[in-house]
Scaffold this motif. Structure first.
Motif, PDB file in Angstrom:
ATOM      1  N   THR A  31       0.693  -1.138   0.006  1.00 42.45           N
ATOM      2  CA  THR A  31       0.045   0.168   0.082  1.00 42.45           C
ATOM      3  C   THR A  31       0.962   1.157  -0.179  1.00 42.45           C
ATOM      4  OG1 THR A  31      -1.795  -1.094   1.360  1.00 42.45           O
ATOM      5  CG2 THR A  31      -1.729   1.296   1.264  1.00 42.45           C
ATOM      6  N   PHE A 102     -10.287  -5.209   2.272  1.00 43.50           N
ATOM      7  CA  PHE A 102      -8.848  -5.423   2.801  1.00 43.50           C
ATOM      8  C   PHE A 102      -8.519  -6.161   3.800  1.00 43.50           C
ATOM      9  CE2 PHE A 102      -5.790  -1.550   4.270  1.00 43.50           C
ATOM     10  CZ  PHE A 102      -4.597  -2.336   3.641  1.00 43.50           C
ATOM     11  N   SER A 103      -9.299  -6.388   4.875  1.00 46.37           N
ATOM     12  CA  SER A 103      -8.985  -7.660   5.665  1.00 46.37           C
ATOM     13  C   SER A 103      -8.718  -9.066   5.010  1.00 46.37           C
ATOM     14  CB  SER A 103      -9.949  -7.478   6.846  1.00 46.37           C
ATOM     15  OG  SER A 103     -10.976  -8.073   6.514  1.00 46.37           O
ATOM     16  N   ASP A 139       0.501  -4.841   5.674  1.00 50.83           N
ATOM     17  CA  ASP A 139      -0.989  -5.065   4.826  1.00 50.83           C
ATOM     18  C   ASP A 139      -0.961  -6.823   4.392  1.00 50.83           C
ATOM     19  OD1 ASP A 139       0.719  -4.785   2.421  1.00 50.83           O
ATOM     20  OD2 ASP A 139       0.305  -2.731   2.349  1.00 50.83           O
ATOM     21  N   TYR A 140      -1.211  -6.793   2.935  1.00 53.23           N
ATOM     22  CA  TYR A 140      -1.321  -8.044   2.458  1.00 53.23           C
ATOM     23  C   TYR A 140      -0.139  -8.573   1.912  1.00 53.23           C
ATOM     24  CZ  TYR A 140      -1.351  -4.431  -1.033  1.00 53.23           C
ATOM     25  OH  TYR A 140      -1.160  -3.334  -1.768  1.00 53.23           O
ATOM     26  N   GLU A 238      -5.825   0.904  10.648  1.00 51.60           N
ATOM     27  CA  GLU A 238      -5.087   0.366   9.377  1.00 51.60           C
ATOM     28  C   GLU A 238      -4.013   1.468   8.916  1.00 51.60           C
ATOM     29  OE1 GLU A 238      -8.332  -0.162   6.590  1.00 51.60           O
ATOM     30  OE2 GLU A 238      -8.190   1.946   5.604  1.00 51.60           O
ATOM     31  N   THR A 268      -1.572  -1.140   9.987  1.00 49.76           N
ATOM     32  CA  THR A 268      -1.068  -2.061   9.088  1.00 49.76           C
ATOM     33  C   THR A 268      -0.076  -1.140   8.024  1.00 49.76           C
ATOM     34  OG1 THR A 268      -1.433  -4.172   7.701  1.00 49.76           O
ATOM     35  CG2 THR A 268      -2.830  -1.938   7.333  1.00 49.76           C
ATOM     36  N   VAL A 291      -2.762  -6.950   7.498  1.00 51.33           N
ATOM     37  CA  VAL A 291      -4.231  -6.425   7.513  1.00 51.33           C
ATOM     38  C   VAL A 291      -5.316  -7.259   7.873  1.00 51.33           C
ATOM     39  CG1 VAL A 291      -4.815  -6.578   5.100  1.00 51.33           C
ATOM     40  CG2 VAL A 291      -5.591  -4.839   6.304  1.00 51.33           C
ATOM     41  N   THR A 294      -4.886  -6.436  11.812  1.00 55.29           N
ATOM     42  CA  THR A 294      -5.385  -5.010  12.181  1.00 55.29           C
ATOM     43  C   THR A 294      -7.017  -4.870  11.897  1.00 55.29           C
ATOM     44  OG1 THR A 294      -4.780  -4.234  10.137  1.00 55.29           O
ATOM     45  CG2 THR A 294      -3.012  -4.007  11.840  1.00 55.29           C
ATOM     46  N   ASN A 295      -7.221  -5.411  10.680  1.00 60.05           N
ATOM     47  CA  ASN A 295      -8.694  -5.165  10.307  1.00 60.05           C
ATOM     48  C   ASN A 295      -9.797  -6.266  10.737  1.00 60.05           C
ATOM     49  OD1 ASN A 295      -7.169  -3.180   9.170  1.00 60.05           O
ATOM     50  ND2 ASN A 295      -8.605  -3.020   7.509  1.00 60.05           N
ATOM     51  N   GLY A 336     -10.522  -0.366   4.163  1.00 55.36           N
ATOM     52  CA  GLY A 336     -10.915  -1.034   5.389  1.00 55.36           C
ATOM     53  C   GLY A 336     -12.326  -0.693   6.046  1.00 55.36           C
TER      54      GLY A 336
END
Length: 431
Positions: A31, A102-103, A139-140, A238, A268, A291, A294-295, A336
């Motif tokens: 991101t 997002f999660s 994140d991912y 996030e 994230t 993520v 976090t999400n 998110g």
């Protein structure tokens, strides 16, 4: 062989490192400012040497030369969330889009629903144990690191070494590139009187000891700026930005009263100034995690009094939010928003705020509408919506009937549109 020998063995120019990519690959990029400029510039220069390569990312920050409608058969951008660099291409159709929460992107990568052949990422310098920190965007990307054939890191001394589950060992890396350019800075959005009015309404409903998730944009930051009189706030979000840093420096954020991971600011990805990036460096009170951690609504919702603040573009009289498109034309993405609305709904004492100015285009268009514009992507559903805030007040919709929702939303619409909204609601049998 020592870790330093391994580092030197894998170090190479960016033009050589991008040859880790094969025709047909999908490259995962983090991101925002986690995107590696030297690698993406080298890919752009060589893009005509490749065939059917895709670059997938949330919120591309720079319009690299590979983002080019004439060379999509060579390298094509596939957005997980549109930003300024990719929005026009998405609206014109030569940049593709993968709808997502997002999660859930890490799970889609783990299951092979989103390929992850190669990872390109910014990274901190290696520590004494051979680890790099993907502090600007776990994140991912961490899920992609675990699955990718080749991980290529752009190591930059200006990238902070953050704590959390965001570390990659040199043994996991196929190639390393060094750069020393400053990390891209993103300042706070401009805040006007409408944003300030919305921020004041939200701030009045935030209690001491709440844990905050702050979305991106002028209105969420306007809320942050009006929280300096609060006490013992926590952060589970996030995006870590300069607005949150301001609250930490003011002593407003202590994280002491969080139920889940007390004492820690959790995010994230980071998007802000060099001051923010320096603050993150080896700070034991800040953790960057993937993520899906976090999400995750079930995890974030473990915090009592979780407050989620996110913006939308348009909302209908049932409470459906179109936050990511203008009719059929994509504008951003789900991100998110839905994750944290659901997390706040799970939280004991939680509050999910959707914020928006009441009008657009110089007060000529109401953003509160009888029904969403045709083709609009629904980001937050009528079943998840809780608080809606404009400069004219607050509507609390959760648990309310369709009639009550219409009445509440019309009451916070711009006065110039309330009579017409009432008439249209009557025609739709909502009133």
């Amino acid at each position: 062989m020592t870790i330093h020998d391994l580092y030197q063995q894998k170090l190479q120019p960016a033009a050589e490192a991008v040859r880790q990519v094969r025709d047909g690959d999908l490259i995962i990029v983090p991101t925002g400012v986690g995107e590696p400029p030297a690698l993406l510039t080298a890919l752009s220069v060589q893009r005509r040497d490749f065939r059917d390569v895709k670059v997938s990312q949330i919120l591309a920050m720079r319009k690299y030369a590979y983002i080019d409608p004439e060379t999509t058969q060579h390298v094509r951008h596939v957005a997980l969330f549109f930003g300024g660099a990719t929005r026009a291409g998405g609206q014109e159709g030569w940049i593709d889009f993968i709808p997502n929460y997002f999660s859930e992107i890490p799970a889609q990568i783990e299951r092979g629903q989103i390929p992850a052949d190669v990872v390109f990422s910014m990274a901190s310098p290696m520590d004494a144990h051979g680890y790099f920190s993907l502090s600007l965007g776990a994140d991912y990307t961490m899920a992609a690191v675990a699955r990718a054939r080749a991980v290529v890191l752009e190591v930059n001394p200006n990238v902070p070494f953050a704590n959390g589950n965001c570390h990659v060992h040199v043994s996991q890396v196929a190639a390393l590139v060094e750069s020393s350019d400053p990390v891209l800075e993103v300042g706070l959005p401009k805040i006007g009187p409408v944003q300030q009015a919305i921020g004041k309404h939200v701030a009045e409903l935030i209690e001491d000891g709440s844990t905050l998730q702050i979305g991106y944009g002028g209105i969420p930051d306007a809320v942050v700026m009006q929280l300096t009189d609060k006490r013992d706030l926590g952060i589970h979000t996030e995006m870590l930005g300069d607005g949150i840093l301001t609250l930490i420096e003011a002593g407003v954020v202590t994280n002491r009263r969080k139920n889940y991971l007390p004492g820690k600011t959790i995010a994230t990805f980071a998007l802000g100034s060099n001051k923010l990036y320096r603050f993150m460096d080896r700070n034991p009170a800040v953790e960057i995690h993937p993520v899906n951690f976090t999400n995750d609504p079930a995890l974030a919702g473990l915090n009592d009094n979780l407050v989620a603040i996110n913006a939308t573009l348009q909302i209908d009289l049932l409470g459906q939010c179109g936050s990511e498109s203008l009719g059929h034309a994509p504008f951003s993405g789900t991100g998110g928003q839905s994750d944290f609305v659901r997390a706040a709904n799970r939280s004991r004492g939680g509050k999910a705020f959707i914020v928006l100015p009441s009008t657009a285009k110089g007060d000529t268009i109401s953003r509160i509408v009888p029904s969403l514009s045709p083709g609009t992507h629904v980001s937050t559903s009528k079943n998840d919506i809780n608080y809606v805030v404009t400069e004219h007040g607050v509507a609390q919709l959760r648990g309310k009937s369709a009639k009550q929702r219409a009445q509440e939303l019309i009451a916070i619409a711009h006065p110039d549109f309330r009579a017409d909204l009432t008439e249209q609601a009557k025609r739709a049998k909502l009133l």
